[in-house]
Design an enzyme around this catalytic site. Structure first.
Site, PDB file in Angstrom:
ATOM      1  N   LYS A  77       0.857  -1.202   0.000  1.00  0.00           N
ATOM      2  CA  LYS A  77       0.000   0.000   0.000  1.00  0.00           C
ATOM      3  C   LYS A  77       0.883   1.239   0.000  1.00  0.00           C
ATOM      4  O   LYS A  77       1.927   1.277   0.673  1.00  0.00           O
ATOM      5  CB  LYS A  77      -0.890  -0.034   1.243  1.00  0.00           C
ATOM      6  CG  LYS A  77      -1.939   1.078   1.313  1.00  0.00           C
ATOM      7  CD  LYS A  77      -2.835   0.867   2.539  1.00  0.00           C
ATOM      8  CE  LYS A  77      -3.913   1.950   2.618  1.00  0.00           C
ATOM      9  NZ  LYS A  77      -4.759   1.783   3.815  1.00  0.00           N
ATOM     10  N   SER A 152      -9.622   2.053   3.097  1.00  0.00           N
ATOM     11  CA  SER A 152      -8.738   2.763   2.224  1.00  0.00           C
ATOM     12  C   SER A 152      -7.749   1.864   1.472  1.00  0.00           C
ATOM     13  O   SER A 152      -7.064   2.338   0.572  1.00  0.00           O
ATOM     14  CB  SER A 152      -7.967   3.833   2.999  1.00  0.00           C
ATOM     15  OG  SER A 152      -7.217   3.247   3.996  1.00  0.00           O
ATOM     16  N   SER A 176      -9.871  -0.307   7.328  1.00  0.00           N
ATOM     17  CA  SER A 176      -9.318  -0.156   5.984  1.00  0.00           C
ATOM     18  C   SER A 176      -8.660  -1.369   5.356  1.00  0.00           C
ATOM     19  O   SER A 176      -8.313  -1.319   4.182  1.00  0.00           O
ATOM     20  CB  SER A 176      -8.331   1.003   5.950  1.00  0.00           C
ATOM     21  OG  SER A 176      -9.045   2.215   6.099  1.00  0.00           O
TER      22      SER A 176
END
Lengths: 486, 96
Positions: A77, A152, A176
């Site tokens: 990420k 996210s 997330s």
């Protein structure tokens, strides 16, 4: 074509026996990404040159014992720093930022001979539940390109769901990792707070953030977590606690396991399809010998408000460092304060600014006690609700989300509606507990996630439960990728 | 219905080092809504409850005061948007 549906062991067997070289594997990974990521948009930056170099080096090694992640491709990420590889947190304020060091989790992946394939898209600074807050582009859900992958860690979930990589790292502050895992039909684990080092994770809310793995199977998930967790002198909030062998927990045995199902988690807000799939999963565990009982977590309804007050406050402090001085975007002005204001106003997106404003307000004098301090006290009540349940139960189970993946733009104009998405995942971060989302079926063709919450540092029982369930139902859920250029 | 005044928004924006633009002024409504929503916490009696600032039972994790490897000056300046004489350069500070 290597589709990454097998266990990492099967893949590594082929690499160890040289039936497949690491170079061939990495070539295939990038060819596949080129074919399908044009439709999914999971990746922000690819690490092709370095990945190929590392692959060649691993192929050239002979006779040495291979480490745990030998040759395994991992997506990371983009709020986790990678030395010399652009890291943006999906924000314009870091659009061209090249970190000077690797995050501890990245160092550990590399020490174990894993290969970082590229950086994955996300909501800007991890603020969002749909990946629509990325300042670059929106990642699509591989199950339906008109729907969000969740957020996210939307890129992390989509990349694994679309079988572009078998492993990815995401981060979880209010859900997330788990929510996008549920929306995309993959396994996503948020470890206990302090289990994994946060050094090198661009901080959103320091008392809530944790890094965790997303994978297609529970076994793969446990394997990656094993490699990255453990105390880190660079992170004073990492716990000096032993790391058990998580893979030893995958016994398939849940007889006698005491499962608590909070009635607040299966209320009218849950969609019918999700409710059905989750109830079926719980019945499945019961048929395997687990004991199931309904309980109550009375302060559940206060979790979202508590979270938004605390997380925004912490974020307003953590994002103060993005000021155009030492790194990142700078808009020049004739004085320092204007330089700060121009840089931050242009560099941050709307949701980020909204949360900074909210957090700054909460912490400002005259309001701090009424809001911030109050929220911290309610946090204690929420934590205690779980402690009480765990005196008599081993895990808490329920749905990960209220609904399956929603359509693009469906919730973007109403912040409160977007925040309400995280109602089932947020309490876990407030209490600092470990929790996994594991696929438990489809509702109208879209994946549903089952959330399993454990006691602090008891990832082993969480994995054991998830694995036993997964092996019994043997879903093998994968999107058809129709409509994706293939 | 909590209403955040324009003056309050201006003040908060300044604290947060954000320009007071139309967009920021429009946040007043969102902020008001969120604060109303947060008001539900007042339903709870937390008189004798301690705050949770940290979920783990840990305080003051220290290390030995020993010098470790650190970034050298060149590396430290690598990402600076403007520099001069081995230092980061910024616009002048004026007023208070």
């Amino acid at each position: 074509m290597v589709l990454f549906d097998e266990s990492y062991k099967a893949l590594q067997d082929r690499l160890h026996s040289k039936d497949l070289s690491v170079t061939e594997l990495i070539d295939e990974v990038y060819e596949n990404i080129e074919k399908i990521d044009g439709s999914i948009h999971a990746f922000l930056t690819l690490n092709e040159e370095v990945a190929h170099e590392q692959a060649r080096a691993l192929d050239a090694e002979s006779g040495q014992a291979h480490k745990a992640l030998f040759g395994l491709p991992v997506g990371v990420k983009d709020n986790i720093v990678t030395k010399g590889l652009k890291t943006t947190a999906a924000s314009q304020i870091l659009a061209n930022f090249e970190p000077l060091y690797d995050a501890t989790v990245v160092e550990r992946i590399q020490d174990q001979q894993g290969i970082v394939i590229g950086k994955l898209n996300m909501d800007e600074f991890a603020m969002g539940s749909s990946n629509e807050n990325s300042s670059f582009y929106t990642t699509r859900n591989p199950w339906d390109l008109n729907r969000v992958p969740g957020g996210s860690s939307g890129g992390s979930a989509a990349a694994v769901a679309a079988r572009m990589v078998p492993f990815s790292l995401g981060s979880d502050t209010g859900g997330s990792i788990r929510q996008p895992a549920a929306f995309c039909g993959v396994v996503g684990m948020k470890p206990t707070y302090g289990r994994v080092s946060r050094s090198g994770l661009i901080a959103f809310a320091s008392s809530l953030d944790q890094i965790g793995p997303l994978t297609t199977t529970v076994e793969n998930n446990a394997h990656l977590l094993q490699a990255i967790c453990g105390v880190d002198p660079q992170d004073s909030t990492s716990a000096a606690i032993d790391v058990p062998d998580f893979t030893k927990a995958l016994t398939g045995e849940v007889r006698g396991l005491r499962i608590a199902v909070p009635k607040e988690y299966l209320d009218e807000g849950i969609s019918e399809g999700v409710s059905l799939a989750v109830k079926k999963a719980i019945a499945q565990l019961e048929s395997l010998g687990a004991f199931v009982e309904e309980v109550s977590l009375p302060h559940s309804k206060y979790a979202v408000a508590t979270y938004y007050l605390l997380a925004s406050s912490e974020a307003s402090a953590n994002l103060a460092r993005f000021d155009g001085v030492r790194y990142g975007m700078r808009i020049e002005a004739d004085n320092l304060v204007d330089m700060y204001k121009q840089t931050r106003s242009e560099g941050f997106g709307a949701e980020v600014k909204r949360r900074i404003m909210l957090g700054t307000f909460m912490l400002s004098s005259g309001y701090h006690d009424a809001y911030y301090q109050k929220a911290q006290k309610v946090r204690t009540l929420i934590k205690r609700d779980f402690e009480k349940i765990f005196e008599n139960f081993d895990v808490v189970i329920g749905p990960t989300t209220h609904t399956t993946a929603f359509k693009l733009r469906e919730k973007i104009d109403n912040p409160l509606a977007m925040y309400a998405n995280d109602i089932l995942t947020i309490p876990v971060n407030l209490a600092g507990l470990p929790a996994i989302s594991v696929p438990c079926g489809l509702a109208e063709g879209l994946p549903v996630g089952l959330q399993i919450i454990g006691k602090p540092f008891d990832e082993a029982t969480v994995y054991r439960t998830a694995h036993a369930y997964e092996q019994t139902v043997n879903f093998k859920l994968a999107p058809s990728l129709e409509g994706v250029n293939a | 219905m909590t209403e955040i005044s324009k003056e309050q928004i201006k003040y908060i924006a300044h604290l947060a080092r954000l320009n007071f633009t139309e967009e920021v002024e429009a946040f007043a409504k969102d902020l008001g809504d969120i604060i109303d929503f947060a008001g539900q916490l007042n339903e709870l009696d937390t008189e004798d409850i301690e705050e949770t600032t940290h979920v783990l039972d840990m305080t003051n994790v220290l290390r030995e005061d020993v010098v470790h490897d650190a970034l050298d000056r060149e590396q430290a300046l690598k990402n600076a948007p403007a520099q001069q004489d081995g230092q980061v350069k910024v616009p002048k500070v004026i007023g208070d």
